[in-house]
Design a protein around this motif. Sequence first.
Motif, PDB file in Angstrom:
ATOM      1  N   LYS A 212     -22.111  32.671 -51.617  1.00  0.00           N
ATOM      2  CA  LYS A 212     -23.538  32.954 -51.394  1.00  0.00           C
ATOM      3  C   LYS A 212     -24.348  32.184 -52.435  1.00  0.00           C
ATOM      4  N   PRO A 213     -24.396  30.883 -52.298  1.00  0.00           N
ATOM      5  CA  PRO A 213     -25.097  30.074 -53.313  1.00  0.00           C
ATOM      6  C   PRO A 213     -26.591  30.361 -53.390  1.00  0.00           C
ATOM      7  N   ASP A 214     -27.192  30.877 -52.288  1.00  0.00           N
ATOM      8  CA  ASP A 214     -28.620  31.176 -52.318  1.00  0.00           C
ATOM      9  C   ASP A 214     -28.927  32.426 -53.148  1.00  0.00           C
ATOM     10  N   LYS A 215     -27.969  33.358 -53.230  1.00  0.00           N
ATOM     11  CA  LYS A 215     -28.160  34.587 -54.015  1.00  0.00           C
ATOM     12  C   LYS A 215     -27.454  34.510 -55.362  1.00  0.00           C
ATOM     13  N   VAL A 216     -26.282  33.932 -55.376  1.00  0.00           N
ATOM     14  CA  VAL A 216     -25.514  33.805 -56.620  1.00  0.00           C
ATOM     15  C   VAL A 216     -25.231  32.307 -56.831  1.00  0.00           C
ATOM     16  N   PRO A 217     -26.020  31.651 -57.672  1.00  0.00           N
ATOM     17  CA  PRO A 217     -25.844  30.192 -57.843  1.00  0.00           C
ATOM     18  C   PRO A 217     -24.473  29.853 -58.411  1.00  0.00           C
ATOM     19  N   ALA A 218     -23.955  28.686 -58.021  1.00  0.00           N
ATOM     20  CA  ALA A 218     -22.654  28.235 -58.506  1.00  0.00           C
ATOM     21  C   ALA A 218     -22.812  27.530 -59.854  1.00  0.00           C
ATOM     22  N   VAL A 219     -21.773  27.629 -60.692  1.00  0.00           N
ATOM     23  CA  VAL A 219     -21.764  26.928 -61.972  1.00  0.00           C
ATOM     24  C   VAL A 219     -21.165  25.535 -61.741  1.00  0.00           C
ATOM     25  N   THR A 220     -21.429  24.643 -62.688  1.00  0.00           N
ATOM     26  CA  THR A 220     -20.934  23.273 -62.581  1.00  0.00           C
ATOM     27  C   THR A 220     -19.870  23.017 -63.647  1.00  0.00           C
ATOM     28  N   PHE A 221     -19.049  21.999 -63.377  1.00  0.00           N
ATOM     29  CA  PHE A 221     -17.961  21.673 -64.310  1.00  0.00           C
ATOM     30  C   PHE A 221     -18.511  21.002 -65.551  1.00  0.00           C
ATOM     31  N   ASN A 222     -17.999  21.488 -66.731  1.00  0.00           N
ATOM     32  CA  ASN A 222     -18.357  20.899 -68.019  1.00  0.00           C
ATOM     33  C   ASN A 222     -17.140  21.055 -68.925  1.00  0.00           C
ATOM     34  N   GLN A 223     -16.484  19.920 -69.205  1.00  0.00           N
ATOM     35  CA  GLN A 223     -15.246  20.005 -69.982  1.00  0.00           C
ATOM     36  C   GLN A 223     -15.472  20.431 -71.431  1.00  0.00           C
ATOM     37  N   TYR A 244     -10.218  29.379 -73.995  1.00  0.00           N
ATOM     38  CA  TYR A 244     -10.493  28.776 -72.676  1.00  0.00           C
ATOM     39  C   TYR A 244     -11.429  27.575 -72.794  1.00  0.00           C
ATOM     40  N   HIS A 245     -11.070  26.508 -72.049  1.00  0.00           N
ATOM     41  CA  HIS A 245     -11.961  25.366 -71.841  1.00  0.00           C
ATOM     42  C   HIS A 245     -11.596  24.767 -70.479  1.00  0.00           C
ATOM     43  N   PRO A 246     -12.569  24.372 -69.701  1.00  0.00           N
ATOM     44  CA  PRO A 246     -12.300  23.889 -68.329  1.00  0.00           C
ATOM     45  C   PRO A 246     -11.462  22.593 -68.342  1.00  0.00           C
ATOM     46  N   GLY A 281     -10.984  20.623 -59.551  1.00  0.00           N
ATOM     47  CA  GLY A 281     -10.376  19.393 -59.055  1.00  0.00           C
ATOM     48  C   GLY A 281      -9.325  19.621 -58.002  1.00  0.00           C
ATOM     49  N   TYR A 282      -8.865  20.855 -57.753  1.00  0.00           N
ATOM     50  CA  TYR A 282      -7.824  21.093 -56.742  1.00  0.00           C
ATOM     51  C   TYR A 282      -8.309  20.606 -55.390  1.00  0.00           C
ATOM     52  N   ASN A 283      -9.545  20.892 -55.023  1.00  0.00           N
ATOM     53  CA  ASN A 283     -10.160  20.395 -53.797  1.00  0.00           C
ATOM     54  C   ASN A 283     -11.663  20.249 -54.083  1.00  0.00           C
ATOM     55  N   PRO A 284     -12.111  19.023 -54.305  1.00  0.00           N
ATOM     56  CA  PRO A 284     -13.529  18.805 -54.665  1.00  0.00           C
ATOM     57  C   PRO A 284     -14.516  19.367 -53.657  1.00  0.00           C
ATOM     58  N   SER A 285     -14.118  19.576 -52.399  1.00  0.00           N
ATOM     59  CA  SER A 285     -15.029  20.128 -51.398  1.00  0.00           C
ATOM     60  C   SER A 285     -15.107  21.656 -51.448  1.00  0.00           C
ATOM     61  N   SER A 286     -14.273  22.279 -52.224  1.00  0.00           N
ATOM     62  CA  SER A 286     -14.274  23.749 -52.344  1.00  0.00           C
ATOM     63  C   SER A 286     -14.282  24.107 -53.819  1.00  0.00           C
ATOM     64  N   TYR A 291     -18.577  32.092 -61.754  1.00  0.00           N
ATOM     65  CA  TYR A 291     -18.320  32.300 -63.188  1.00  0.00           C
ATOM     66  C   TYR A 291     -17.221  31.349 -63.610  1.00  0.00           C
ATOM     67  N   ASP A 292     -17.436  30.653 -64.719  1.00  0.00           N
ATOM     68  CA  ASP A 292     -16.432  29.718 -65.241  1.00  0.00           C
ATOM     69  C   ASP A 292     -15.742  30.379 -66.425  1.00  0.00           C
ATOM     70  N   GLY A 293     -14.561  30.990 -66.156  1.00  0.00           N
ATOM     71  CA  GLY A 293     -13.819  31.651 -67.209  1.00  0.00           C
ATOM     72  C   GLY A 293     -12.705  32.506 -66.636  1.00  0.00           C
ATOM     73  N   PRO A 294     -11.845  33.081 -67.487  1.00  0.00           N
ATOM     74  CA  PRO A 294     -10.734  33.898 -67.017  1.00  0.00           C
ATOM     75  C   PRO A 294     -11.227  35.236 -66.435  1.00  0.00           C
ATOM     76  N   ILE A 295     -10.508  35.756 -65.424  1.00  0.00           N
ATOM     77  CA  ILE A 295     -10.799  37.062 -64.817  1.00  0.00           C
ATOM     78  C   ILE A 295      -9.504  37.866 -64.886  1.00  0.00           C
ATOM     79  N   TYR A 296      -9.495  38.942 -65.648  1.00  0.00           N
ATOM     80  CA  TYR A 296      -8.272  39.726 -65.832  1.00  0.00           C
ATOM     81  C   TYR A 296      -8.079  40.664 -64.639  1.00  0.00           C
ATOM     82  N   VAL A 297      -6.836  40.673 -64.097  1.00  0.00           N
ATOM     83  CA  VAL A 297      -6.505  41.579 -62.988  1.00  0.00           C
ATOM     84  C   VAL A 297      -5.202  42.327 -63.251  1.00  0.00           C
ATOM     85  N   GLY A 298      -4.463  41.957 -64.281  1.00  0.00           N
ATOM     86  CA  GLY A 298      -3.192  42.609 -64.552  1.00  0.00           C
ATOM     87  C   GLY A 298      -2.023  41.862 -63.950  1.00  0.00           C
TER      88      GLY A 298
END
Length: 363
Positions: A212-223, A244-246, A281-286, A291-298
């Motif tokens: 939902k880029p119109d409601k939740v904007p996407a972040v961009t890559f920054n090494q 963490y660093h991208p 970089g896995y798929n530049p079209s997706s 959020y750019d960072g780790p997400i803990y799930v266990g």
Amino acid sequence: MKTFTSLLIACSLALAGAALAQQPEEQQSPSKKKHAAQKTQAAEAQPGANAAKPEATVAKPRGAGRRERAAKGQNAEAMPKSEASPGTETNVSGRPIGGATNEPGAGKGRKGRANQESTNAPATGTDVSGQPASSATPGAKQQAEQGRKGMKGRAAKTSDTPAAAASAAPTGAAAGQQNAQANVAGGKKAKPAPQQVQQIKAQHANFRAQPKPDKVPAVTFNQNYRIQGSDQWQGPQYEVFRSYHPERHDEGWYRSHYTRVELIGGGYYFFNNGFWFPAWGYNPSSEYYAYDGPIYVGQRAEPPDRVIADVQAVLQEMGYYRGEVDGLLGPLTREALTAYQADQGLTTTAAIDQPTLDSLGMG
């Protein structure tokens, strides 16, 4: 000389005899005068009294009047005042007490005068004689009775009031629930019970986030990007955030290093040791990442969008999150996490980390 003394003695005896002869007459005269004065006063006060009793004018022998007056005094004491002397209260000697009166209720006896006095008592609480009459007046008795009833009524109302009922301290589960609600500030609720958390997770078992880029904007890559403030987070549970660093790699590289790479909510993520990371970089079209960072799930490796949806629902239930349960870690979700972590005394990472999941009962 003897003749002179005898004459002197004789004269003294004669004078004494004359004095003794005149004494009864002098003693009776004052009583006669008083009796006449009393009759005159009674006649003036009650013009028809002597006419109603003609026998009072009949001449009577001396001594009979004294006995008659004594008898009248006794009868006047025994009979009601209306019969003894209408409008005049007398004693045993026949003298009026307080004089004749023309006040309403005179001649009605003691009960009539008492009622009249209580009726005519001034508002200051005194009777006609100037003595306090609050205890004798019907109004005072009624006020006292109303006062006693009022005290009883107030006592009964006090026992029935909500304040009196609330004064009893609740015990058991009710006390625990009230204490939990009292500890919540700013309209926020207590933590949901474990059963409720399990119900929320069950509802999101098949949840899939949508971009939902119109409601939740996407972040961009920054090494050169680093998570702000992470260098101040103490403890091994925050080591992943501190380091963490991208990185940007192709699909082959990710497949050779990680066993699980998935498309989740418009971008690819790889799983590593309890965390999901953006696979730049896995798929530049997706490459839609909120959020750019780790997400803990266990270690169970649940998809990150499902875990984010669970956290959003719980925070929404508690009053922290007011957005939509969309499975995206956008600005509103991060603000809710920051507020919850601050209230719980946790490190404010604005991210889903292990201490936060454990605190929410999702660890």
